[in-house]
Design an enzyme around this catalytic site. Structure first.
Site, PDB file in Angstrom:
ATOM      1  N   ARG A   1      -7.664  -3.410   9.485  1.00 37.58           N
ATOM      2  CA  ARG A   1      -6.775  -4.350  10.189  1.00 37.58           C
ATOM      3  C   ARG A   1      -7.440  -4.967  11.429  1.00 37.58           C
ATOM      4  O   ARG A   1      -7.114  -6.072  11.828  1.00 37.58           O
ATOM      5  CB  ARG A   1      -5.440  -3.686  10.526  1.00 37.58           C
ATOM      6  CG  ARG A   1      -4.705  -3.215   9.274  1.00 37.58           C
ATOM      7  CD  ARG A   1      -3.241  -2.958   9.505  1.00 37.58           C
ATOM      8  NE  ARG A   1      -2.722  -1.951   8.595  1.00 37.58           N
ATOM      9  CZ  ARG A   1      -2.315  -2.189   7.345  1.00 37.58           C
ATOM     10  NH1 ARG A   1      -2.361  -3.400   6.861  1.00 37.58           N
ATOM     11  NH2 ARG A   1      -1.873  -1.199   6.587  1.00 37.58           N
TER      12      ARG A   1
ATOM     13  N   ARG B   1       2.904   5.924  -3.353  1.00 32.67           N
ATOM     14  CA  ARG B   1       4.068   6.713  -3.783  1.00 32.67           C
ATOM     15  C   ARG B   1       4.309   6.583  -5.289  1.00 32.67           C
ATOM     16  O   ARG B   1       4.709   7.550  -5.945  1.00 32.67           O
ATOM     17  CB  ARG B   1       5.298   6.283  -2.982  1.00 32.67           C
ATOM     18  CG  ARG B   1       5.233   6.780  -1.512  1.00 32.67           C
ATOM     19  CD  ARG B   1       6.102   5.917  -0.610  1.00 32.67           C
ATOM     20  NE  ARG B   1       6.288   6.441   0.736  1.00 32.67           N
ATOM     21  CZ  ARG B   1       5.437   6.239   1.758  1.00 32.67           C
ATOM     22  NH1 ARG B   1       4.328   5.537   1.577  1.00 32.67           N
ATOM     23  NH2 ARG B   1       5.703   6.726   2.964  1.00 32.67           N
TER      24      ARG B   1
ATOM     25  N   LYS C   1      -4.329   5.653  14.619  1.00 32.07           N
ATOM     26  CA  LYS C   1      -4.424   4.962  13.323  1.00 32.07           C
ATOM     27  C   LYS C   1      -5.875   5.028  12.833  1.00 32.07           C
ATOM     28  O   LYS C   1      -6.639   5.862  13.279  1.00 32.07           O
ATOM     29  CB  LYS C   1      -3.917   3.531  13.468  1.00 32.07           C
ATOM     30  CG  LYS C   1      -2.420   3.463  13.768  1.00 32.07           C
ATOM     31  CD  LYS C   1      -1.606   4.035  12.625  1.00 32.07           C
ATOM     32  CE  LYS C   1      -0.134   4.114  12.957  1.00 32.07           C
ATOM     33  NZ  LYS C   1       0.631   4.852  11.944  1.00 32.07           N
TER      34      LYS C   1
ATOM     35  N   LYS D   1       0.840  -1.205   0.000  1.00 30.80           N
ATOM     36  CA  LYS D   1       0.000   0.000   0.000  1.00 30.80           C
ATOM     37  C   LYS D   1       0.878   1.259   0.000  1.00 30.80           C
ATOM     38  O   LYS D   1       0.645   2.181  -0.778  1.00 30.80           O
ATOM     39  CB  LYS D   1      -0.921  -0.029   1.233  1.00 30.80           C
ATOM     40  CG  LYS D   1      -1.891   1.125   1.314  1.00 30.80           C
ATOM     41  CD  LYS D   1      -3.164   0.727   2.051  1.00 30.80           C
ATOM     42  CE  LYS D   1      -2.977   0.616   3.554  1.00 30.80           C
ATOM     43  NZ  LYS D   1      -2.831   1.926   4.212  1.00 30.80           N
TER      44      LYS D   1
ATOM     45  N   ARG E   1      -8.836  11.770  12.303  1.00 31.08           N
ATOM     46  CA  ARG E   1      -7.391  11.583  12.519  1.00 31.08           C
ATOM     47  C   ARG E   1      -6.637  12.909  12.520  1.00 31.08           C
ATOM     48  O   ARG E   1      -6.977  13.831  11.786  1.00 31.08           O
ATOM     49  CB  ARG E   1      -6.831  10.633  11.454  1.00 31.08           C
ATOM     50  CG  ARG E   1      -7.487   9.263  11.534  1.00 31.08           C
ATOM     51  CD  ARG E   1      -6.917   8.294  10.555  1.00 31.08           C
ATOM     52  NE  ARG E   1      -5.534   7.955  10.874  1.00 31.08           N
ATOM     53  CZ  ARG E   1      -4.786   7.151  10.130  1.00 31.08           C
ATOM     54  NH1 ARG E   1      -5.276   6.622   9.031  1.00 31.08           N
ATOM     55  NH2 ARG E   1      -3.552   6.881  10.483  1.00 31.08           N
TER      56      ARG E   1
ATOM     57  N   ASP F   1       1.874  -1.250  11.930  1.00 31.77           N
ATOM     58  CA  ASP F   1       0.543  -1.702  11.497  1.00 31.77           C
ATOM     59  C   ASP F   1       0.252  -3.157  11.877  1.00 31.77           C
ATOM     60  O   ASP F   1      -0.834  -3.664  11.587  1.00 31.77           O
ATOM     61  CB  ASP F   1       0.391  -1.535   9.984  1.00 31.77           C
ATOM     62  CG  ASP F   1       0.363  -0.062   9.584  1.00 31.77           C
ATOM     63  OD1 ASP F   1      -0.013   0.774  10.424  1.00 31.77           O
ATOM     64  OD2 ASP F   1       0.733   0.251   8.435  1.00 31.77           O
TER      65      ASP F   1
ATOM     66  N   SER G   1       7.182   9.096  12.281  1.00 37.66           N
ATOM     67  CA  SER G   1       6.142   8.926  11.271  1.00 37.66           C
ATOM     68  C   SER G   1       6.701   9.093   9.866  1.00 37.66           C
ATOM     69  O   SER G   1       7.172  10.170   9.485  1.00 37.66           O
ATOM     70  CB  SER G   1       5.010   9.936  11.493  1.00 37.66           C
ATOM     71  OG  SER G   1       4.169   9.958  10.357  1.00 37.66           O
TER      72      SER G   1
ATOM     73  N   ARG H   1      -6.311   1.797  17.980  1.00 38.08           N
ATOM     74  CA  ARG H   1      -6.049   0.351  17.936  1.00 38.08           C
ATOM     75  C   ARG H   1      -5.622  -0.217  19.287  1.00 38.08           C
ATOM     76  O   ARG H   1      -5.825  -1.407  19.543  1.00 38.08           O
ATOM     77  CB  ARG H   1      -4.986   0.043  16.878  1.00 38.08           C
ATOM     78  CG  ARG H   1      -5.532   0.172  15.486  1.00 38.08           C
ATOM     79  CD  ARG H   1      -4.536  -0.236  14.427  1.00 38.08           C
ATOM     80  NE  ARG H   1      -5.155  -0.156  13.113  1.00 38.08           N
ATOM     81  CZ  ARG H   1      -4.489  -0.024  11.976  1.00 38.08           C
ATOM     82  NH1 ARG H   1      -3.176   0.060  11.994  1.00 38.08           N
ATOM     83  NH2 ARG H   1      -5.134   0.024  10.829  1.00 38.08           N
TER      84      ARG H   1
HETATM   85  C1  S3P Z   1       2.727   4.660   6.266  1.00 34.04           C
HETATM   86  C2  S3P Z   1       3.273   4.977   7.479  1.00 34.04           C
HETATM   87  C3  S3P Z   1       2.704   4.545   8.754  1.00 34.04           C
HETATM   88  C4  S3P Z   1       1.711   3.404   8.610  1.00 34.04           C
HETATM   89  C5  S3P Z   1       0.779   3.617   7.464  1.00 34.04           C
HETATM   90  C6  S3P Z   1       1.547   3.777   6.169  1.00 34.04           C
HETATM   91  C7  S3P Z   1       3.352   5.172   5.038  1.00 34.04           C
HETATM   92  O1  S3P Z   1       2.028   5.652   9.334  1.00 34.04           O
HETATM   93  O2  S3P Z   1       0.972   3.227   9.791  1.00 34.04           O
HETATM   94  O3  S3P Z   1      -0.107   2.529   7.345  1.00 34.04           O
HETATM   95  O4  S3P Z   1       3.048   4.663   3.947  1.00 34.04           O
HETATM   96  O5  S3P Z   1       4.181   6.096   5.133  1.00 34.04           O
HETATM   97  P1  S3P Z   1       2.838   6.738  10.224  1.00 34.04           P
HETATM   98  O6  S3P Z   1       3.874   7.312   9.384  1.00 34.04           O
HETATM   99  O7  S3P Z   1       1.830   7.765  10.621  1.00 34.04           O
HETATM  100  O8  S3P Z   1       3.365   5.952  11.393  1.00 34.04           O
END
Ligand code: S3P
Length: 457
Positions: free
Chosen positions: A412, A44, A364, A39, A140, A337, A185, A368
């Protein structure tokens, strides 16, 4: 039309819930599958394809709702995005800084990653855009991205705490910043780096704890100058702004976060042996595999290789007796995740599993941390939250089960508790399986093909 078929996204807040339950299958899980495309990498690939000049070809794109929202958003900003009948996606991009003002609100559905990264992209385009999404996404926190993007010159109008709906007033005169991440993050890091693409000079993010580096790897794959240097307060990730990038071929590996569900199911259903092909093995994503191995899991990695800058391999998983361990806080970013499904494994393990440093789980797709504790208790498993730490008291075998779990628009939660149903003594039901479509379309069919047993109440 093939091009349109690939971009339809239909589920909405008001869609009818799809209750589903899982029970212990009559025999072991067996077979070979490919996890859906990653994903993170899929989002990206579409964004960089839309910012590159010429054609980007994407193989193995995740065709889940979240990613289709990003495809639709890129299209709304002038990129040509299409899918052929063989499932290959093509993006004709507009060049860095070349996106056009979207004529309508960008409805991002459930997609936190799509939203936060795109906010970075549009922050340094001189137009106004509007973002909204489903009830989960609208709850969020977005201030974590809007704050640094404001420092670069963008302005935002949003609900309290930067929550959606939000308007982004992109800047025509972006300024490069050096920003130290206050939370681990990858989404925040990536939003700033993507905003830095249309900013003169170098934009730098300091990350005290390493987070997934798909943005950096893919930017390099597109020929962008991205440097990563260790510093006293963490890695300094820096991008040189306003490059000209041209289209590339991208092969999206299988998503380790999605693979985690069949992996844990195969570990817990006695006698199982399952092979999962082409799983992304980026070390910043594979904390779940390391953790399960420490718990005594029989997981073998075969055929390690590199595809489009990302390590990939096949995982052979055999049913195993697991034991409780302590999972350090430092590992959280590499498996953020996966704590839900890890908690299901921990519930079946012998002894206690303590997972530390889980504060980010609260923001999230749902809270969670609360969801795990509540769901496990409902299934007859003792679990305690103490600050940011979670302790699960394993049953040393199948937990009682026999509960119905509220999925709260969280894909999830849905998949984790279906895996619980496969391992528990009594079936486990979820009130709504439809959120699974956001990240793992075909989950039910794929798992049933391995021998899992689902029932619609
Ligand atoms: C992601 C980063 C994570 C992850 C999300 C996908 C990404 O989030 O939980 O499912 O693709 O950069 P955070 O960067 O907020 O931790």
């Amino acid at each position: 039309m093939a091009a349109d078929r690939g971009i339809q996204v239909s589920r909405t807040d008001s869609a009818k819930p799809v209750p589903l339950s899982a029970r212990a299958p009559s025999g072991p899980l067996r077979g070979e599958i490919r996890a859906p495309g990653d994903k993170s990498i899929s989002h990206r690939a579409l964004m960089l394809g839309g910012l590159a000049v010429g054609e980007t070809t994407i193989h193995g794109l995740l065709e889940g709702e979240d990613v289709l929202r990003t495809a639709a958003a890129m299209r709304a900003m002038g990129a040509e995005v299409s899918r052929d009948d063989a499932g290959t996606w093509r993006v004709h991009g507009r060049g860095i800084g070349g996106l056009a003002e979207p004529a309508d609100v960008l409805d991002m559905g459930n997609a936190g990653t799509g939203t936060r990264l795109l906010m970075g992209v549009v922050a340094t385009h001189p137009f106004v855009s509007f973002f909204s999404g489903d009830a989960s996404l609208r709850s969020r926190p977005m201030a974590r991205v809007t704050k640094p993007l404001e420092q670069m010159g963008a302005r935002f109008v949003s609900r309290e705490g930067g929550r959606l709906p939000a308007a982004v007033i992109g800047t025509a005169r972006p300024v490069p910043i050096t920003y130290r991440l206050p939370v681990a993050s990858a989404q925040v890091k990536s939003a700033i780096i993507l905003a830095g693409l249309n900013t003169p000079g170098r934009t730098t993010v300091i990350e005290p704890e390493p987070t997934r580096d798909h943005t950096e790897l893919m930017l390099r794959h597109f020929g962008v100058d991205v440097t990563v240097e260790p510093g006293p307060d963490g890695d300094r990730v820096s991008v040189a702004g306003q490059p000209e990038i041209t289209g590339r071929v991208v092969r999206v590996p299988g998503d380790p976060s999605s693979a985690a569900f069949p992996i844990v199911a195969a570990l817990l259903v006695p006698g199982s042996e399952v092979t999962i092909r082409d799983v992304g093995l980026n070390p910043r994503r594979t904390g779940i595999v390391d953790t399960l191995l420490e718990m005594g899991a029989d997981i073998r990695v075969e055929g390690r290789r590199i595809e489009a800058g990302e390590p990939v391999g096949d995982l052979v998983v055999r049913a195993s007796a697991l034991r409780g361990i302590e999972v350090p806080a430092a590992r959280a970013p590499s498996m953020i995740d996966e704590y839900l499904v890890l908690s299901v494994a921990a519930a079946c393990a012998g002894g206690r599993t303590v997972m530390r440093g889980l504060s980010e789980l609260r923001v999230k797709e749902s809270d969670r941390l609360a969801a795990i504790a509540r769901g496990l208790e409902a299934c007859g498993v003792r679990a305690e939250v103490d600050g940011d730490d979670l302790t699960v008291h394993g049953c040393g075998g199948p937990p009682p089960g026999g509960a119905t779990i509220a999925t709260r628009l969280d894909h999830r939660i849905a998949m984790s508790f279906l895996v619980m149903g496969m391992a528990a003594r009594a079936p486990v039901a979820i009130d709504d399986a439809s959120p699974i479509e956001t990240s793992f379309p075909g989950f039910r069919g794929l798992m049933a093909g391995l021998g899992a047993s689902f029932q619609e109440p």
